[in-house]
Design a protein around this motif. Structure first.
Motif: not given
Length: 214
Positions: A71-93
């Motif tokens: 995401f740091t190297n993909s400026p077209h992707l926003n921070e809120s999308l990253l936060e959602d993905i990481l929250s889903l990863l933790e939920l899946f764990e």
């Protein structure tokens, strides 16, 4: 025609995130958390203009590092999308109690899996951030003998009108063929090639086999 929200014994569907834990019930092979339009969706207009292809394997910590780097190297992707993905990863764990995972975040412009099938794993989480969601079958709509004989979708389906579809943005957990004593859910990707469609898909799989690499 696709009918939605039809009650079925093998599915648990609702707007409470806690229902995802019910995927472990013996009678359930699909859990769908129906959530409203999230803040991350507002930033997808830029994301769909560039192809996304991000894969990561390992522990939650290792995958978090890889996603942050992407995401740091993909400026077209926003921070809120990253936060959602990481929250889903933790939920899946939390839901799976697993230690190792495989993650794919990708732009999809093909039909991917055309045939209704079961995944060769224990559990899989999916979220379609953009475009049409995953198609799935209630157990009563399936001819399992036809499926095991590798027949066509038309033969597997008892009635085409019983095909269900996950809404865009909703979170789904699927039981695969390796889940102990489970009847795995049959599902497939939506057809998008014919209309030059596109999807942004998140897929997270349990991957306990990675223990062998440690």
């Amino acid at each position: 025609m696709i009918l939605t929200n039809i009650p079925d014994d093998n599915a648990i569907i609702g707007d409470d995130i806690g229902i995802l834990q019910d995927i472990h019930l013996k009678t359930k092979n699909i859990a769908i958390y129906q959530r409203g339009t999230e803040s991350w969706m507002k930033g997808l207009n830029r994301a769909i203009k560039w192809p996304i292809q991000c894969r990561a394997n390992g522990t939650v910590e290792e995958i978090t590092f890889s996603l942050n780097y992407y995401f740091t190297n993909s400026p077209h992707l926003n921070e809120s999308l990253l936060e959602d993905i990481l929250s889903l990863l933790e939920l899946f764990e939390q839901v799976t109690k697993s230690s190792f995972f495989r993650v794919l975040l990708a732009t999809v412009n093909t039909n991917m899996c055309r045939r209704f099938h079961a995944d060769n794993n224990e559990l899989r989480m999916l979220c379609t951030y953009y475009g049409p969601g995953t198609l799935w079958l209630p157990d009563y709509a399936v001819d399992r003998k036809a499926y095991l004989a590798r027949k066509s979708n038309q033969t597997i389906l008892r009635n085409e009108s019983l095909v269900q579809q996950v809404d865009t943005g909703d979170v789904v957990i699927l039981k695969g063929a390796l889940y102990p004593e489970a009847i795995p859910i049959l599902h497939r990707s939506p057809s998008i090639e014919e209309n030059s469609g596109e999807r942004i898909l998140l897929r997270i799989d349990t991957n306990e086999s990675l223990k062998l690499l440690k």
